[in-house]
Scaffold this motif. Sequence first.
Motif, PDB file in Angstrom:
ATOM      1  N   ASP A 123     -15.659 -10.057  -0.207  1.00 49.78           N
ATOM      2  CA  ASP A 123     -15.474  -8.696   0.288  1.00 49.78           C
ATOM      3  C   ASP A 123     -13.984  -8.371   0.374  1.00 49.78           C
ATOM      4  OD1 ASP A 123     -14.355  -9.302   2.965  1.00 49.78           O
ATOM      5  OD2 ASP A 123     -16.354 -10.108   3.364  1.00 49.78           O
ATOM      6  N   MET A 124     -13.715  -7.092   0.604  1.00 48.11           N
ATOM      7  CA  MET A 124     -12.312  -6.659   0.636  1.00 48.11           C
ATOM      8  C   MET A 124     -11.758  -6.572   2.056  1.00 48.11           C
ATOM      9  SD  MET A 124     -11.564  -4.032  -2.471  1.00 48.11           S
ATOM     10  CE  MET A 124      -9.832  -4.479  -2.629  1.00 48.11           C
ATOM     11  N   GLY A 125     -12.229  -7.464   2.921  1.00 44.82           N
ATOM     12  CA  GLY A 125     -11.728  -7.524   4.294  1.00 44.82           C
ATOM     13  C   GLY A 125     -10.207  -7.515   4.389  1.00 44.82           C
TER      14      GLY A 125
ATOM     15  N   GLY B  93      -8.802  -4.135   4.499  1.00 44.07           N
ATOM     16  CA  GLY B  93      -9.383  -3.228   5.478  1.00 44.07           C
ATOM     17  C   GLY B  93     -10.728  -2.665   5.054  1.00 44.07           C
ATOM     18  N   MET B  94     -11.398  -3.341   4.092  1.00 41.57           N
ATOM     19  CA  MET B  94     -12.721  -2.900   3.640  1.00 41.57           C
ATOM     20  C   MET B  94     -13.722  -4.049   3.744  1.00 41.57           C
ATOM     21  SD  MET B  94     -11.614  -0.662   0.270  1.00 41.57           S
ATOM     22  CE  MET B  94     -10.041  -1.453  -0.068  1.00 41.57           C
ATOM     23  N   PRO B  95     -13.977  -4.512   4.961  1.00 40.97           N
ATOM     24  CA  PRO B  95     -14.854  -5.690   5.128  1.00 40.97           C
ATOM     25  C   PRO B  95     -16.295  -5.443   4.700  1.00 40.97           C
ATOM     26  CG  PRO B  95     -14.358  -4.706   7.257  1.00 40.97           C
ATOM     27  CD  PRO B  95     -13.500  -3.990   6.246  1.00 40.97           C
ATOM     28  N   THR B  96     -16.712  -4.184   4.644  1.00 42.09           N
ATOM     29  CA  THR B  96     -18.096  -3.907   4.258  1.00 42.09           C
ATOM     30  C   THR B  96     -18.248  -3.784   2.743  1.00 42.09           C
ATOM     31  OG1 THR B  96     -17.749  -1.533   4.520  1.00 42.09           O
ATOM     32  CG2 THR B  96     -18.623  -2.726   6.426  1.00 42.09           C
ATOM     33  N   MET B  97     -17.109  -3.815   2.016  1.00 45.41           N
ATOM     34  CA  MET B  97     -17.185  -3.727   0.566  1.00 45.41           C
ATOM     35  C   MET B  97     -17.414  -5.129   0.005  1.00 45.41           C
ATOM     36  SD  MET B  97     -14.461  -2.041  -2.036  1.00 45.41           S
ATOM     37  CE  MET B  97     -14.763  -2.027  -3.786  1.00 45.41           C
ATOM     38  N   ALA B  98     -18.685  -5.514  -0.079  1.00 43.23           N
ATOM     39  CA  ALA B  98     -19.056  -6.844  -0.562  1.00 43.23           C
ATOM     40  C   ALA B  98     -19.681  -6.730  -1.941  1.00 43.23           C
ATOM     41  CB  ALA B  98     -20.038  -7.496   0.404  1.00 43.23           C
TER      42      ALA B  98
ATOM     43  N   SER C  17     -14.952  -5.080  -8.094  1.00 44.51           N
ATOM     44  CA  SER C  17     -14.976  -3.719  -8.625  1.00 44.51           C
ATOM     45  C   SER C  17     -13.721  -2.923  -8.283  1.00 44.51           C
ATOM     46  CB  SER C  17     -16.199  -2.991  -8.072  1.00 44.51           C
ATOM     47  OG  SER C  17     -16.274  -3.185  -6.670  1.00 44.51           O
ATOM     48  N   MET C  18     -12.814  -3.527  -7.573  1.00 41.35           N
ATOM     49  CA  MET C  18     -11.601  -2.827  -7.175  1.00 41.35           C
ATOM     50  C   MET C  18     -10.443  -3.815  -7.191  1.00 41.35           C
ATOM     51  SD  MET C  18     -10.823  -0.851  -3.563  1.00 41.35           S
ATOM     52  CE  MET C  18     -12.006   0.470  -3.701  1.00 41.35           C
ATOM     53  N   ALA C  19      -9.272  -3.351  -7.646  1.00 46.39           N
ATOM     54  CA  ALA C  19      -8.100  -4.223  -7.642  1.00 46.39           C
ATOM     55  C   ALA C  19      -7.600  -4.406  -6.217  1.00 46.39           C
ATOM     56  CB  ALA C  19      -6.998  -3.614  -8.506  1.00 46.39           C
TER      57      ALA C  19
HETATM   58 CU   LIG Z   1     -12.249  -1.982  -1.867  1.00 44.05          CU
END
Ligand SMILES: [Cu+2]
Length: 135
Positions: free
Chosen positions: A74-76, A79-84, A105-107
């Motif tokens: 995830d992107m924790g 600051g994006m912990p829910t983006m798993a 899906s995101m750099a």
């Molecule tokens: Cu992200």
Amino acid sequence: MLSNLLRATVLGAAALIATGFAASTVFAAARDYKFVFVSAQPTGTGKTDVTVRLVHTADNKPVPDAVIFQTRADMGPEGMPTMAVPVTAGSAQQPGLYRFQAETSMAGTWALTLSAKVQGESETVTGVVNFPAAK
Ligand SMILES: [Cu+2]
């Protein structure tokens, strides 16, 4: 009456001490191992190959044949912990190394969370390794 109360108190204290021992054993086992970032390489669009090493903290030796039974990317760190995103296990090149492919899906900086069973250890070893991903 009084002696019964005293006895209960003593037993309670003994139970507390036993619980304390059990808890510290759990933490000792978890602290004995750590996952270390080795490399991250883009493999096609939106995918990253991540290699980590599992080491025995005391002597820094690689730990082979661990069973990684849970992974999460995830992107924790951004600051994006829910983006798993999905993670699949790959085959490692050498003992003590573990390879995964994450559908990044995101750099940015991602966190790979791992849970493993190590031979000879009853406790689950968990760790988090940050890795970079290009879009
Ligand atoms: Cu992200």
